[in-house]
Every structure is written in C-alpha cells, then in structure tokens.
Design an enzyme around this catalytic site. Structure first.
Site, PDB file in Angstrom:
ATOM      1  N   PRO A   1      50.689  47.327  30.695  1.00  0.00           N
ATOM      2  CA  PRO A   1      49.390  47.971  30.521  1.00  0.00           C
ATOM      3  C   PRO A   1      48.309  47.097  31.158  1.00  0.00           C
ATOM      4  O   PRO A   1      48.300  45.875  30.981  1.00  0.00           O
ATOM      5  CB  PRO A   1      49.210  48.032  29.002  1.00  0.00           C
ATOM      6  N   HIS A   2      47.422  47.727  31.907  1.00  0.00           N
ATOM      7  CA  HIS A   2      46.386  46.963  32.588  1.00  0.00           C
ATOM      8  C   HIS A   2      45.127  47.795  32.736  1.00  0.00           C
ATOM      9  O   HIS A   2      45.174  49.023  32.674  1.00  0.00           O
ATOM     10  CB  HIS A   2      46.873  46.473  33.956  1.00  0.00           C
ATOM     11  N   ALA A   3      44.018  47.096  32.897  1.00  0.00           N
ATOM     12  CA  ALA A   3      42.732  47.761  33.067  1.00  0.00           C
ATOM     13  C   ALA A   3      41.747  46.767  33.669  1.00  0.00           C
ATOM     14  O   ALA A   3      41.977  45.558  33.661  1.00  0.00           O
ATOM     15  CB  ALA A   3      42.212  48.269  31.722  1.00  0.00           C
TER      16      ALA A   3
END
Length: 153
Positions: A64-66
């Site tokens: 998960p990345h942002a």
C-alpha cells in the site's frame, strides 16, 4: 548514497488483522505514531490509492502506498500478518506481508524508485521466507534494514 526511504525500527511489527480495511487502518496508525503524521489523512490517502486498484501485487505481498502533503522524504512501515488476509491481490492470493510507503506529493521519480526497490526486495524468495520465519519485530527489522542498507551503499 542514502536510502530511497526511511524505515525506523518502531515502524516494523507483527499484527493479527482480519480485513483489508483493518490492515490499512493499522498501517495508517503505525505511520502516524512513528512518523508524526495524521492517521486519518494517511488512511484516506491509502484508501484512495486502493480504489484505483489493489496494491496487492501477488505472492502474498501488498505494498500500500500514497503521496501525502507535509512529508519531506519517503517513509516506510512493515507489518507481518499473523494469518493471511484477502487483499484483492492481482493473483487472487491472500497476503501475509504488508510493506507500506508514503512519499511527498512532489516526489515523482523518487516514489517510483522506492516502490521498485521494495518490490525487488519482496520478490526475493529468501527474504520472503526469512520475513515469515522471523521470531520478533526486531528480527524483521534486521532483515529489512540489512537489504535497505546494502542497496543504498
């Protein structure tokens, strides 16, 4: 040369979670407490990215990345799950390893390079087995930091 992202020992843990939402919430809380970020903002950013397509890239791993405001450098967190959880992964398999990455909004290529480095590390069979066999968060961090430090050298 310095690493593409920061991973602090406190950002590496094991947890018993039962859903994708619980994983993203736990990850957001971990980022918030370790890197002094706003948990709700981090979770909203991670959820918004997941809505574009699952970050479960297969082989029981999710990244998960942002990109978020008010961050000066990419930061990472790692969770080994007590049991596999469905994450809508590309290969349909549940995940047991979660490697989160947050980057500044303007990180551009740095964000992509950090994602690529994490992906390479997580695809390594010995690393994957070692992370599953590690007996403590300290052992997990040791495995991860050895590769991160080696790759930055």
């Amino acid at each position: 040369m310095r690493s593409l992202f920061t991973l602090l020992p406190e950002a590496v843990t094991s947890a018993s979670l039962d859903s994708k939402d619980a994983i993203l919430g736990h990850l957001a809380g971990l980022f918030a407490s370790v890197y002094d970020l706003d948990s709700a903002n981090v979770k909203d950013s991670l959820v918004a990215r997941e809505e574009l397509g699952s970050t479960g890239f297969g082989r029981c791993i999710a990244i998960p990345h942002a990109r978020i405001e008010n961050l000066h450098r990419p930061v990472a967190a790692f969770i080994r799950l007590a049991s596999p959880v469905d994450f809508d992964s590309a290969d349909g398999q549940p995940i047991d390893l979660v490697f989160g990455l947050l980057s500044p909004v303007g990180a551009g290529a740095t964000h992509l390079h950090a994602l690529a480095a994490i992906s390479r590390m997580m695809r390594d069979e010995r690393m994957h087995a070692g992370l599953l066999d590690a007996t403590s968060p300290e052992a997990l961090y040791s495995l991860l930091s050895n590769v991160i430090d080696r790759d930055a050298a």
